[in-house]
Design an enzyme around this catalytic site. Sequence first.
Site, PDB file in Angstrom:
ATOM      1  N   ASN A 105       0.783  -1.070  -0.143  1.00 53.77           N
ATOM      2  CA  ASN A 105       0.087  -0.074   0.045  1.00 53.77           C
ATOM      3  C   ASN A 105       0.838   1.191  -0.067  1.00 53.77           C
ATOM      4  OD1 ASN A 105      -1.859   2.093   0.215  1.00 53.77           O
ATOM      5  ND2 ASN A 105      -3.001   1.111   1.900  1.00 53.77           N
ATOM      6  N   ASP A 106       1.315   1.742  -1.190  1.00 50.03           N
ATOM      7  CA  ASP A 106       2.282   2.435  -1.411  1.00 50.03           C
ATOM      8  C   ASP A 106       1.691   4.207  -0.699  1.00 50.03           C
ATOM      9  OD1 ASP A 106       4.153   0.949  -2.545  1.00 50.03           O
ATOM     10  OD2 ASP A 106       3.402   1.341  -4.392  1.00 50.03           O
ATOM     11  N   SER A 107       0.454   4.176  -0.621  1.00 51.53           N
ATOM     12  CA  SER A 107       0.069   5.286  -0.191  1.00 51.53           C
ATOM     13  C   SER A 107       0.097   5.481   1.288  1.00 51.53           C
ATOM     14  CB  SER A 107      -1.508   5.555  -0.416  1.00 51.53           C
ATOM     15  OG  SER A 107      -2.286   4.703   0.330  1.00 51.53           O
TER      16      SER A 107
END
Length: 166
Positions: free
Chosen positions: A125-127
């Site tokens: 989840n790069d966010s």
Amino acid sequence: QGPLEMLLALDRVAPVRDLLLRVFAAQNTDGDWPQWFMFFERERHNRAADSHGDIVFWPLLGLAQYLLASEDAGLLDQHVPFFTPSTEPAAVATVWQHVERALAVIRNRLIANTHLAAYGHGDWNDSLQPADPALRERLCSAWTVTLHHQMLSTLARALRRLGRDG
């Protein structure tokens, strides 16, 4: 991840071998991979400048899964270039030497005094980014730590099966 596992489930090891050779040829000389990259020669310079914490684990896990399915120990001795952005000849190493560089990247990214992979620039989840950038080196992702364990245990099992555990 998905296409590799699907091909292995269908016992299609030849395309997986080809895919792995392409992935290892996209590896940077420092042992890491970019967050994303292209396979076609015309697009080879379309690459991210960095990667997130989980990226380095996926090629090694894919290799381990392939080795277990195929028992193709010869792949480890196959010579593959590293990615180079220039037209100069690329450094070439065996797949196993590529693996050793990736393992060195992983060792260098551990949280100090632990065996836990640092969060770095993210995981699946790069966010989710720490509000304090300094925490990137002190926090870990349960996702990445689990992936790290899965990769190491699968690679160790594959190497033992091939008689390359020494």
